[in-house]
Design an enzyme around this catalytic site. Structure first.
Site, PDB file in Angstrom:
ATOM      1  N   PRO A 152      45.593  -1.987  62.311  1.00  8.15           N
ATOM      2  CA  PRO A 152      46.753  -1.378  61.630  1.00  8.15           C
ATOM      3  C   PRO A 152      47.332  -0.313  62.558  1.00  8.15           C
ATOM      4  CG  PRO A 152      44.682  -1.023  60.407  1.00  8.15           C
ATOM      5  CD  PRO A 152      44.309  -1.548  61.743  1.00  8.15           C
ATOM      6  N   ASP A 164      44.994   3.073  66.400  1.00  5.01           N
ATOM      7  CA  ASP A 164      44.347   2.259  65.368  1.00  5.01           C
ATOM      8  C   ASP A 164      44.067   3.160  64.166  1.00  5.01           C
ATOM      9  OD1 ASP A 164      42.614   0.833  63.765  1.00  5.01           O
ATOM     10  OD2 ASP A 164      41.389   0.077  65.435  1.00  5.01           O
ATOM     11  N   HIS A 165      44.802   2.932  63.106  1.00  2.00           N
ATOM     12  CA  HIS A 165      44.709   3.840  61.952  1.00  2.00           C
ATOM     13  C   HIS A 165      43.399   3.665  61.177  1.00  2.00           C
ATOM     14  CE1 HIS A 165      46.098   6.903  59.448  1.00  2.00           C
ATOM     15  NE2 HIS A 165      47.262   6.429  59.044  1.00  2.00           N
ATOM     16  N   ARG A 166      42.604   2.658  61.547  1.00  2.00           N
ATOM     17  CA  ARG A 166      41.284   2.555  60.908  1.00  2.00           C
ATOM     18  C   ARG A 166      40.360   3.626  61.474  1.00  2.00           C
ATOM     19  NH1 ARG A 166      39.639  -3.301  62.627  1.00  2.00           N
ATOM     20  NH2 ARG A 166      40.299  -2.329  64.556  1.00  2.00           N
ATOM     21  N   ILE A 213      41.563   6.386  63.556  1.00  3.26           N
ATOM     22  CA  ILE A 213      42.216   7.675  63.805  1.00  3.26           C
ATOM     23  C   ILE A 213      43.098   8.013  62.607  1.00  3.26           C
ATOM     24  CG2 ILE A 213      43.795   8.904  65.345  1.00  3.26           C
ATOM     25  CD1 ILE A 213      41.620   7.811  67.027  1.00  3.26           C
TER      26      ILE A 213
END
Ligand code: CAO
Length: 551
Positions: free
Chosen positions: A347, A523-525, A527
């Site tokens: 994501p 990577d929003h998973r 960070i």
């Protein structure tokens, strides 16, 4: 300690029964009644449970083997003295032998009767181990259906077991007397059928009963249903006549006919969503599963596991003008796979900024003569590498990778940064190691060496591994911004676009400043936005004032 062998118990007189599943491995610790193997005849599947508790030291069969009563299944190291496990099974075997003897004439009667003329017969619920008021969970046939002897007519389910009730003969279903949800007992009418060869016997005699002997049926009664082996006997109590048994082996809850269909079609039943009670997989579920895959593949959708994302339809470009089709290089294909994997798995969030590099550029240009003397060219890239290394050191939450189990973050104590290099063969990303420990000249030399190696096609796999972060610079080409794709398993990438002079408000007037557009994808998973905000702000501040690198 003793090593004992567990053998195939009485399985109702069937010989050469196929092993369809091995449920234990060497080293496993097992308890009494744990399933060791699953056997399947053409009509029944049965779990063979352990008669002992202990550690498996040898597995004597493999999937596909044919076994009979007495075949060795596993050797088990038990805690106590060698016990007479075989003896334990003896009474059970005797009991089953009697049972077999009683069954055989019934089967014989059934066969001989099939030779007389065709006629309509009642099909009642056979002996179901003494259970009363058992729920009909599936009616597997309709009026007019042609069935073969042994085909499933209905499925019954108690709170402990499911049973498929098979057709007592081949023929045509002429009426059905019950529906799903009805409660039935032995003797209740399932329906009527016109026998093909013409059985003159009533199915109460002809139908294969789950358990016919006194002892077996009273045992089944005490178990309320004939699915599971009697716990005290340690052998499959109902295997002898349980031609209709449905097993719940592993994660799959399905009957023999469904399992057979699954094997015929090459379907892993564990992947099929069962629509029946308690997730029971039916033949229709298997057919629907296959249908969905075929439909998806014909419509160009990716196969299961690829997210079933529809592909664009095939287009005949030649219809619209002259074309030339060129095979993609191996690197381009690999890049395409990597990009797709990263794009679909990660994501992405992308954050943008214009960074004032006026001072940095003045400094860099001041070093131009020195660079020429060294035989190299100093571009903005080594400055950006140093700035990213400083930001990764200042914000360690960015110097991480998601562990492949998806449950842990791997924090890195080193700072290696990849640089995207455009080569005639495609995009390559060599990694510059320990950027934080190197000076501008050293980095310049390494960038040049790596870029040359990449363009000459001489990069090794190791040269492209171990990066914490990547910089993709399109500054030399132009453009005011782009969304870089995270180079997994890294969690962040900096996109660098072309710097240009812009009027910037300094509080009292517009002044010309050299502004560098940068974009950070992460990577929003791994960070969160606040960490990314801190990282980006720090990075921008270092780029706009490279003296901060000395702090
Ligand atoms: N703004 C303005 N000018 C820039 C700039 C920027 N952001 N970045 C570089 N330049 C200038 C350089 O200063 C140099 O100018 P001079 O020759 O006048 O000094 C010129 O552009 C060419 O630079 P370069 O490309 O030779 O060197 P680099 O250090 O900037 O880049 C490398 C090296 C290997 C990264 C580059 O050659 C390359 O391959 N870039 C492509 C990366 C890429 O494909 N990214 C996309 C990945 S996703 O598909």
């Amino acid at each position: 300690m003793a090593i004992e062998t567990i053998k195939v118990p009485d399985i109702g007189g069937s010989d050469d029964v196929e092993v369809i599943e091995i449920s234990v491995s060497v080293g496993d610790t097992i308890d009494v009644e744990d399933t060791l193997i699953v056997l399947e005849t053409d009509k029944a599947s049965m779990d063979i449970p352990s008669t002992l508790a202990g550690k498996v030291t040898a597995v004597k069969v493999k999937e596909g083997d044919k076994v009979s009563e007495g075949s060795a299944i596993v050797e088990v190291e038990t805690a106590g003295e060698a016990s007479a496990s075989d003896e334990k099974a003896e009474p059970e075997s005797e009991q089953k032998t009697e049972q077999k003897a009683e069954e055989k004439p019934a089967a014989a009667e059934q066969k001989s009767s099939a030779s007389s003329g065709s006629q309509e017969i009642d099909v009642p619920v056979p002996d179901i181990g003494g259970s009363e008021g058992v729920e009909v969970i599936e009616v597997a046939v309709s009026v007019g259906d042609e069935v073969s002897e042994g085909d499933s007519l209905i499925v019954l389910e108690t709170d402990k077991a499911s049973m498929e009730i098979p057709a007592p003969a081949s023929g045509t279903i002429t009426s059905i007397a019950l529906k799903e949800g009805d409660k039935v007992s032995q003797g209740d009418l399932i329906g009527k059928m016109k026998t093909a060869g013409g059985s003159s016997e009533q199915p109460s005699q002809a139908a294969p009963a789950p358990a016919k002997s006194e002892s077996a049926s009273s045992e089944a009664k005490s178990e309320a249903a004939p699915e599971k082996p009697a716990s005290d006997s340690g052998s499959p109590a109902t295997a002898a006549g349980a031609s209709s048994e449905v097993i719940n082996s592993g994660d799959v809850y399905a009957g023999p006919a469904v399992r057979r269909l699954g094997r015929q079609l090459g379907v892993d039943l564990a992947k099929v969503k069962g629509s029946g009670p308690r997730g029971r997989v039916s033949k229709d579920d298997v057919r629907d599963y296959v249908k969905n895959i075929v439909t998806a593949s014909q419509s160009g959708a990716a196969p299961a596991g690829g997210g079933a994302i529809p592909r664009p339809p095939a287009v005949d470009f030649a219809k619209f003008g002259e074309i030339e089709t060129v095979k993609m290089s191996k690197i381009k294909k690999l890049t395409a796979d990597n990009m797709t994997r990263s794009w679909l798995n990660v994501p992405h969030v992308t954050q943008w900024d214009d960074v004032d590099i006026t001072e940095m550029e003045a400094f860099r240009k001041g070093l131009k003569a020195e660079a020429e003397k060294r035989g190299s060219k100093l571009t903005p890239l080594p400055f950006l590498l140093k700035a990213c290394a400083a930001a990764l050191a200042a914000e360690p939450s960015f110097n991480v990778s998601l562990h492949h189990d998806g449950e842990q973050l791997v924090h890195k104590k080193y700072i290696h940064i990849g640089i995207a290099v455009d080569t005639p063969n495609g995009l390559m990303v060599p990694v510059i190691r320990d950027v934080d420990k190197k000076g501008l000249w050293e980095l310049t030399d390494e960038i040049n060496a790596m870029a040359k190696k990449a363009r000459d096609g001489k990069l090794t796999a190791l040269d492209m591994q171990g990066g914490c972060f990547t910089i993709s610079s399109l500054g030399a080409m132009g453009g005011s911004g782009f969304t870089p794709i995270v180079n997994t398993p890294e969690v962040g990438i900096l996109g660098v676009s072309r710097a240009q002079m812009k009027p910037v408000w300094n509080g009292s007037e517009f002044v010309p400043r050299n502004m560098l557009p940068i974009s950070l994808s992460y990577d929003h998973r791994a960070i969160n936005g606040a960490d990314a905000g801190r990282f980006f702000t720090y990075l921008s501040s270092v780029i706009s004032d490279v003296r901060r690198l000395l702090l």
